[in-house]
Write a protein that holds these residues in place. Sequence first.
Motif, PDB file in Angstrom:
ATOM      1  N   ASN A  79       0.834  -1.210   0.000  1.00 53.08           N
ATOM      2  CA  ASN A  79       0.000   0.000   0.000  1.00 53.08           C
ATOM      3  C   ASN A  79       0.864   1.253   0.000  1.00 53.08           C
ATOM      4  O   ASN A  79       0.555   2.233  -0.676  1.00 53.08           O
ATOM      5  CB  ASN A  79      -0.915  -0.012   1.228  1.00 53.08           C
ATOM      6  CG  ASN A  79      -1.926   1.115   1.198  1.00 53.08           C
ATOM      7  OD1 ASN A  79      -2.821   1.126   0.359  1.00 53.08           O
ATOM      8  ND2 ASN A  79      -1.760   2.083   2.076  1.00 53.08           N
ATOM      9  N   TRP A  91      -6.575   1.147  -1.401  1.00 50.39           N
ATOM     10  CA  TRP A  91      -6.322   0.140  -0.351  1.00 50.39           C
ATOM     11  C   TRP A  91      -7.212  -1.091  -0.573  1.00 50.39           C
ATOM     12  O   TRP A  91      -6.755  -2.225  -0.439  1.00 50.39           O
ATOM     13  CB  TRP A  91      -6.562   0.752   1.033  1.00 50.39           C
ATOM     14  CG  TRP A  91      -6.650  -0.266   2.138  1.00 50.39           C
ATOM     15  CD1 TRP A  91      -7.750  -0.571   2.877  1.00 50.39           C
ATOM     16  CD2 TRP A  91      -5.607  -1.131   2.637  1.00 50.39           C
ATOM     17  NE1 TRP A  91      -7.468  -1.560   3.794  1.00 50.39           N
ATOM     18  CE2 TRP A  91      -6.164  -1.923   3.675  1.00 50.39           C
ATOM     19  CE3 TRP A  91      -4.269  -1.310   2.311  1.00 50.39           C
ATOM     20  CZ2 TRP A  91      -5.433  -2.877   4.378  1.00 50.39           C
ATOM     21  CZ3 TRP A  91      -3.534  -2.274   3.015  1.00 50.39           C
ATOM     22  CH2 TRP A  91      -4.102  -3.037   4.030  1.00 50.39           C
ATOM     23  N   THR A 676      -2.604   2.741   6.386  1.00 45.67           N
ATOM     24  CA  THR A 676      -3.206   2.517   5.075  1.00 45.67           C
ATOM     25  C   THR A 676      -3.868   3.758   4.509  1.00 45.67           C
ATOM     26  O   THR A 676      -3.935   3.931   3.309  1.00 45.67           O
ATOM     27  CB  THR A 676      -4.274   1.430   5.182  1.00 45.67           C
ATOM     28  OG1 THR A 676      -5.169   1.785   6.247  1.00 45.67           O
ATOM     29  CG2 THR A 676      -3.624   0.101   5.470  1.00 45.67           C
TER      30      THR A 676
END
Length: 756
Positions: A79, A91, A676
């Motif tokens: 990511n 993501w 993330t």
Amino acid sequence: MQSQTVETDIVVIGGGLAGVGAAVAAARLGRTVALVNNRPVLGGNSSSEVRVWVCGATAHGNQRWARETGIIGEMYVENQYRNPEGNPIYWDDVVLDTVRREPNIHLFLNTDVREVAASGPDEARHIESVTGWTMGSEILTTFVAPLVIDCTGDGLVGHLAGARYRLGKEARSEFGEEWAPEEARREFLGSTLLFYTQDAGYPVKYVPPESAIDITTTPIPATRIIRSGDTGAHYWWIEWGGELDIVSDNERIRDELRGFILGIWDYIKNSGQFDADNLTLEWIGNLPGKREYRRFIGDHTLTQNEIIEQTSFPDTIAFGGWSIDLHPAAGMYHPGAAAKQRFSDGVFEIPFRSLYSVNATNMLMAGRDFSATHIAFGASRVMATCAAMGQAAGTAAALCVDLGVTPRELGRNHTPLLQQTLLRHDAPVLGVDNHDPLDLSRTAHVTVSSASTVIGVEPNDLGTDVLPYPLTTDLGIVLPVDPRLESIELLVRADHATTLAVEVWSTGKLQNVIPVNLEATSAVDLEPTDRPTWIRADAPFDPSRPQNAIVVLRANSDVTVFTTTPLPPGVLILVHGQDADDANVDITAGQQLLEWPTKPLRGRSVCFTASPESRALAPEQTTSGYQRPYGGPNMWASANLREGHDEWLRLDWDDPVRAREIRIVFDDDVDLELNTLHHHRSPNEIIPELVKAYRLEVLPAAAGSVWTIVAQENDNRWRQRVHPLQGDRYLRAVRLVVTESNGARQARVVQLRVQA
Ligand SMILES: Cc1cc2nc3c(=O)[nH]c(=O)nc-3n(C[C@H](O)[C@H](O)[C@H](O)COP(=O)(O)OP(=O)(O)OC[C@H]3O[C@@H](n4cnc5c(N)ncnc54)[C@H](O)[C@@H]3O)c2cc1C
């Protein structure tokens, strides 16, 4: 409408990060897996449907060397490469690709499991099958598997099967937990909707709909920090429902949360208190992110005391590091802080016995429904920790199928096999060292082209990036001691004649990085100088086993030290002083971890070198021991890479070995906090510590054989690389040749495994 039956080795219900970790782990071990998720997108609360950012043991950079490896580690690193801005949609695809890449996984999205066939007496329930309805396709699927992993978060599958569970808060007396209430209460952490805003670049009006709640009639404007620039998970505190039933009142909770967000937005747009004319509402979640509901009872229930004391478990299979993070049941309407938090001094362990049901014999669980008290759940519920549990549960399920045993039997009789299998797959386990009987490298002679033997920054390596750092606060230099420390040399400047106080501290536990026991003190008299000068300070420490030490330089307003980049391997710098608070959170005072943060000097080192030479970065670290920092860096680091000069690590056997595959684990700086979504942006899309270009060579055993290249990579950006071997696999030697890193000065290798 159609009906079908799907038979696999394992069925995982719930495609949050726990379920994804479980399914991928089992599939990689060769087991067929049905992964069933009742929403169209994987990732659970981290998906773009809910948008909670994925946190884990690093705890926003508070814990040290704590980032998870394994499946969640791969997703974090991927990511970071694909999606450094933290776009939730990107993501989603990192997660989906991770699952789709596994041919053994049969993925059933939009498939809601609502029926469970189970048999047996209450103390030994056996799940025969689970049945789900795929929305949109009108397909009813019955999943049959010998092992079932409940990763639904809410724990519906286990509930329908008759697995025992807990709801709400335990009484303090039950487990002796200081933070538990006197009496048990059916109260939960509440649910949350999040929202995203956007600057349209021109004025945008907002007319609140009728369902908007007027938040000026609530305590919120006075009790919570509202900022017009905040978005998404910054608003984690928009939480409600903890005094209701999180599941059966889900619809009511959603309506309240949605009305509340519209009210907050009205307040931001129209109260005149915010610079928000150009802002518009871009997205509101419609699925309440649920924090807490059922927690199954396993053979072990993780407790507050075990987290704070960092209990070491013989069946340790994962770790966490988030604070015990509890929220008031009244959620956003609570007049006090939105959360109270307390950290353990370092990362804490999770035992395997918390991952299988005490009375459903073929059921494992991972994620927020694992076996913990409400208080312990407060620390272990973050998603990277859930994914680590998932990897452990999936690995265990695969081994159960292999051996034909129940999870309990696996735990009782085969824990070393479970731990070694996890370690082989680079899962995040703590304090488990490599004694994998299938790892042939453990019996090899290890040689290298060169190794870093000096801990610190050698004077010749100082580049132009050297900055003065007035010693106005205590500094801690964390460094590995293997086998002993005698002194350190420091680059300093003194404005007046003064004495610099230097102390050596040990850290208590091998995973901890705070000063706990004072081991030595010394004092260095300094004469005033107008230029930086290297001085030597005694720092004697001769521990019984390799471990980290912290050399503390006591504050002295007459002294300036110097900092530089990059941080040498195995080193961190602590700066004494409380880290900035989140004003919505009540953080327990006096926690060493927070009083000695690494964040202020993250990525920079004090200019120092330690004596004598050290074995902490020796090549033997790659064929034994731990696979992550634990009392030291546990990796090989070469001398500085030079263009046109290869660094290599070589394994030789006295007798030929038969090898199946070679697994390499490169250093990817597990101290670096990744996230993330938009929590923060880490500077490098590819982690600089990772090796970029390498080749793997083998020397076959057959007489007259020559070195053969079995793998060559010029753009590596991953921590673990697995290279299966073809053809004649009898080998006399293996050589890993590194020609370039992604930025680090040295070639850094954590493990080189040659698997039988
Ligand atoms: C608002 C909020 C803020 C939070 N803050 C953080 C944070 O900052 N960082 C962090 O890491 N964690 C945070 N958490 C905690 C974290 O999100 C959860 O603990 C975590 O998502 C649990 O992971 P899981 O995989 O166990 O469950 P979930 O993420 O809940 O995933 C469960 C999955 O199972 C599916 N499912 C459920 N029932 C069924 C069924 N019957 N059939 C098929 N599928 C089913 C669901 O659709 C979902 O996809 C927060 C949680 C909330 C709600």
